[in-house]
Design an enzyme around this catalytic site. Structure first.
Site, PDB file in Angstrom:
ATOM      1  N   SER A 135       0.885  -0.670   0.382  1.00 28.56           N
ATOM      2  CA  SER A 135       0.094   0.056   0.214  1.00 28.56           C
ATOM      3  C   SER A 135       0.811   0.838   0.084  1.00 28.56           C
ATOM      4  CB  SER A 135      -0.333   0.196   0.923  1.00 28.56           C
ATOM      5  OG  SER A 135      -1.581   1.074   1.096  1.00 28.56           O
ATOM      6  N   TYR A 148      -2.608  -0.522  10.109  1.00 30.32           N
ATOM      7  CA  TYR A 148      -2.323  -0.683   8.271  1.00 30.32           C
ATOM      8  C   TYR A 148      -0.929  -0.706   7.813  1.00 30.32           C
ATOM      9  CZ  TYR A 148      -4.250  -0.589   3.993  1.00 30.32           C
ATOM     10  OH  TYR A 148      -4.413  -1.248   2.546  1.00 30.32           O
TER      11      TYR A 148
END
Length: 283
Positions: A135, A148
């Site tokens: 990501s 995350y």
């Protein structure tokens, strides 16, 4: 790689990025093994794509090994693995639900490791390709996104090491970096009373959401080229060259908003997993 007739195993295939990638690969003639939770949604994607669904939690070793072997037996092998399954949680470290934080790490990082480990013998046989979904969060670490970011940075590091380890075996490894994509996960995070304001208040391109079809197209191209990296949007790739400066930029931009957001997070007790995928992973 011509994906026509190739067997592609996709985790997190019930919705969002996984489902869109499956649909676009199916349009090019790939044979799809769809792995994930949310059985009804998973079977719907299978019906749309002509694929076959396997319900499995990527953190469960025994189930994942069984499913991977079943996929290889059913299709006669595995050519591509897209380790995509992931969830997100909102919250600041000092006040967020510890179980939610650790579940993000378990699914997003350990789930990738377990997926790759169980599928790797099949990829070696086929001299195949593995795409690890990381990501933009591996590069830019914003407040309220610690779990995350930590997991996705781990995915990037894992893929880098793996690439060097398996190249001599004919297996190529890529890493995918996506900014904010209009999926159920991100849209649900936007509804959070504190984190949603922080995310949507990010300046310029940093706060923009991109359509999931863009990710599908980029991933298909990445698989066909056995790419080392896949970026959506393209500027994410350029940002990697300036990653040493991103913590300073985040620190400066966060000064005006983080103190109040931290107070609200601590008082409201609103941390936890977000979206339908997060709910499925918490059961």
């Amino acid at each position: 790689m011509d994906v026509t007739g190739k067997v592609v195993l996709i985790t997190g295939a019930a919705r969002g990025i996984g489902a869109e990638v499956a649909r676009q690969l199916a349009a090019r003639g790939a044979r799809l093994a769809l792995v994930g939770l949310e059985k009804a949604q998973l079977e719907e994607v299978a019906a749309q794509t002509g694929g076959k669904a396997w319900e499995a939690d990527v953190t469960d070793w025994d189930v994942l090994e069984r499913v991977t072997n079943e996929v290889a037996e059913h299709f006669g092998g595995i050519d591509v693995v897209i380790a995509n399954a992931g969830i997100a949680a909102t919250g600041f470290v000092r006040s967020m639900d510890p179980k939610a934080f650790e579940r993000v790490i378990e699914v997003n990082l350990l789930g990738v490791w377990r997926t790759v480990r169980t599928a790797l013998p099949h990829l070696v046989k086929s001299r195949g390709y593995c795409l690890v979904v990381s990501s933009l969060a591996a590069i830019v670490h914003i407040p309220g996104n610690a779990a995350y970011s930590a997991a996705k940075a781990g995915c990037e590091a894992f893929a880098d090491s793996l690439r060097a380890e398996v190249r001599h075996l004919g297996v190529d490894v890529g890493t995918a970096y996506f900014s904010w994509i209009s999926t159920d996960m991100v849209n649900s995070a936007d509804q959070h009373p504190v984190f949603g304001k922080l995310r949507k208040g990010m300046p310029g391109l940093a706060g923009k959401k991109y359509p999931v079809r863009d990710v599908g197209k980029a991933v298909v191209r990445g698989v066909e080229k056995r790419s080392r990296a896949v970026h959506v949007p393209g500027w994410v790739g350029a940002l990697k060259y300036f990653r040493a400066f991103t913590p300073m930029v985040v620190d400066r931009q966060a000064v005006a908003k983080v103190a109040e957001a931290d107070r609200q997070m601590a008082q409201q007790d609103t941390s936890g997993l977000v979206g339908p995928g997060g709910q499925a992973a918490s059961r």
